[in-house]
Design an enzyme around this catalytic site. Structure first.
Site, mmCIF file in Angstrom:
data_model
loop_
_atom_site.group_PDB
_atom_site.id
_atom_site.type_symbol
_atom_site.label_atom_id
_atom_site.label_comp_id
_atom_site.label_asym_id
_atom_site.label_seq_id
_atom_site.Cartn_x
_atom_site.Cartn_y
_atom_site.Cartn_z
ATOM 1 N N PRO A 88 34.675 72.547 81.810
ATOM 2 C CA PRO A 88 36.014 73.045 81.934
ATOM 3 C C PRO A 88 36.958 72.342 81.154
ATOM 4 C CG PRO A 88 35.006 72.447 84.110
ATOM 5 C CD PRO A 88 34.201 71.954 82.947
ATOM 6 N N GLU A 115 29.641 66.460 88.141
ATOM 7 C CA GLU A 115 31.163 66.255 87.835
ATOM 8 C C GLU A 115 31.310 66.078 86.234
ATOM 9 O OE1 GLU A 115 33.673 66.318 90.034
ATOM 10 O OE2 GLU A 115 32.130 67.355 91.014
ATOM 11 N N ARG A 153 26.805 90.645 70.244
ATOM 12 C CA ARG A 153 27.451 91.957 69.906
ATOM 13 C C ARG A 153 27.790 91.874 68.268
ATOM 14 N NH1 ARG A 153 31.879 93.202 71.030
ATOM 15 N NH2 ARG A 153 31.797 95.312 71.593
ATOM 16 N N ASP A 168 36.451 97.588 67.910
ATOM 17 C CA ASP A 168 36.956 97.333 69.109
ATOM 18 C C ASP A 168 38.525 97.136 69.214
ATOM 19 O OD1 ASP A 168 34.419 96.827 70.396
ATOM 20 O OD2 ASP A 168 34.765 94.602 70.305
HETATM 21 C C1 9D3 Z 1 36.700 67.578 89.782
HETATM 22 C C2 9D3 Z 1 36.802 68.281 88.640
HETATM 23 N N1 9D3 Z 1 36.248 69.656 88.482
HETATM 24 C C3 9D3 Z 1 36.713 69.941 87.005
HETATM 25 C C4 9D3 Z 1 37.655 71.211 87.110
HETATM 26 C C5 9D3 Z 1 34.843 69.250 88.093
HETATM 27 C C6 9D3 Z 1 33.831 70.236 87.724
HETATM 28 C C7 9D3 Z 1 33.913 71.469 88.446
HETATM 29 C C8 9D3 Z 1 32.920 72.610 88.051
HETATM 30 C C9 9D3 Z 1 33.209 70.162 86.687
HETATM 31 C C10 9D3 Z 1 32.429 71.085 86.445
HETATM 32 C C11 9D3 Z 1 32.247 72.307 86.876
HETATM 33 C C12 9D3 Z 1 31.222 73.284 86.763
HETATM 34 N N2 9D3 Z 1 31.759 74.443 85.657
HETATM 35 C C13 9D3 Z 1 31.417 74.301 84.496
HETATM 36 O O1 9D3 Z 1 30.472 73.373 84.255
HETATM 37 C C14 9D3 Z 1 31.816 75.276 83.253
HETATM 38 C C15 9D3 Z 1 32.990 76.164 83.485
HETATM 39 C C16 9D3 Z 1 33.896 76.280 84.413
HETATM 40 O O2 9D3 Z 1 33.844 75.807 85.661
HETATM 41 N N3 9D3 Z 1 35.154 77.338 84.351
HETATM 42 C C17 9D3 Z 1 35.313 77.777 82.954
HETATM 43 N N4 9D3 Z 1 34.309 77.552 82.027
HETATM 44 C C18 9D3 Z 1 33.200 76.832 82.176
HETATM 45 S S1 9D3 Z 1 32.233 76.192 81.025
HETATM 46 C C19 9D3 Z 1 31.588 75.136 82.017
#
Ligand code: 9D3
Length: 248
Positions: A88, A115, A153, A168
């Site tokens: 994230p 996490e 793609r 596109d």
């Molecule tokens: C407590 C903080 N959280 C971060 C917002 C912890 C957390 C939540 C969910 C850590 C990892 C995740 C799992 N998500 C991914 O690994 C992830 C992801 C996403 O949740 N949204 C958009 N892109 C991606 S790329 C990897």
């Protein structure tokens, strides 16, 4: 191109990429998607891949050693592959990234479920870190598949000419115009008359105007980066002055 995915849930990956356009491309040998279980590189009686955070706190952190061994093993097969961390906190993945990454010889996607990752994974093993948008998912597996779909793609031969990636709507930066097919009247709703006129000049002008109108209404942020002609700018000024938002 070979796409390697490192995950604790390899079963999440393969099936969707074996269908439709990407399935055909894989059958033709244009791309290969391989999911690997990180646990295969774990050690100890419990094959541990995560541990509690130094300094305390909730959740678990992905350990560096299994990831390092996994990447080393995959790089023996694809020495020039780029390592992408799904998280994230990554840069927001875009169409431009898709285009650029399609030119790489191989890509290794590292997906987490915890996490977070031990920071030394980023420091020493990862080339780039990506998010697919600001919403919370349960892991990086679906983001990796989204990226593979967008990147594949652009690989030579994957798309036919009709749906070529170069044509596109995103390549000129505008949303697409409304489309219609038979019947000419459906539940009282008519197809715009211009589309039945046979006047190809008028049709093209109407479609361009609709693209501009749609983008102005729904995604005005895209207009900054769009490739616009003098005529586009004139039409846009006219549309902006018609605050009524009527449908033509
Ligand atoms: C407590 C903080 N959280 C971060 C917002 C912890 C957390 C939540 C969910 C850590 C990892 C995740 C799992 N998500 C991914 O690994 C992830 C992801 C996403 O949740 N949204 C958009 N892109 C991606 S790329 C990897």
């Amino acid at each position: 191109m070979i796409f390697d995915i490192l995950t604790l849930f390899p079963g999440m990956i393969t099936a969707p990429l074996q269908e439709s356009i990407l399935g055909r491309a894989a059958d033709q040998g244009l791309l290969q998607v391989r999911a690997h279980n990180l646990r295969d590189w774990a050690e100890g009686r419990h094959l541990t891949t995560d541990d509690t955070p130094y300094g305390g706190g909730d959740g678990m952190v992905m350990k560096p050693e299994p990831v390092a061994r996994a990447i080393a093993a995959l790089k023996k097969q694809s020495p020039d592959a780029r390592v992408l961390l799904m998280s994230p906190q990554g840069q927001p993945f875009s169409q431009q990234h898709a285009h650029r990454l399609a030119a790489e010889p191989g890509l290794i996607f590292l997906c987490g479920r915890y996490e977070g990752f031990d920071e030394r994974i980023r420091q020493s093993m990862v080339d780039e870190e990506f998010s697919i948008g600001d919403y919370v998912l349960t892991g990086g597996e679906l983001p990796a598949m989204v990226m593979i779909d967008a990147i594949a793609r652009y690989l030579p031969g994957v798309l036919g000419n009709a749906s070529s990636a170069a044509t596109d709507s995103f390549s000129d930066g505008l949303l697409e115009y409304p489309q219609y097919t038979r019947p000419a009247v459906f539940e009282g709703m008519e197809v715009p008359k211009v589309l039945l006129s046979g006047d190809h000049g008028k049709i093209a002008a109407w479609r361009r105007r609709q693209q501009l109108l749609r983008t102005l209404r729904r995604r005005p942020d895209l207009l900054d980066g769009a490739r616009l002609t003098e005529e586009d700018l004139r039409v846009l000024a006219e549309l902006r002055s018609q605050q009524t938002m009527s449908d033509d």
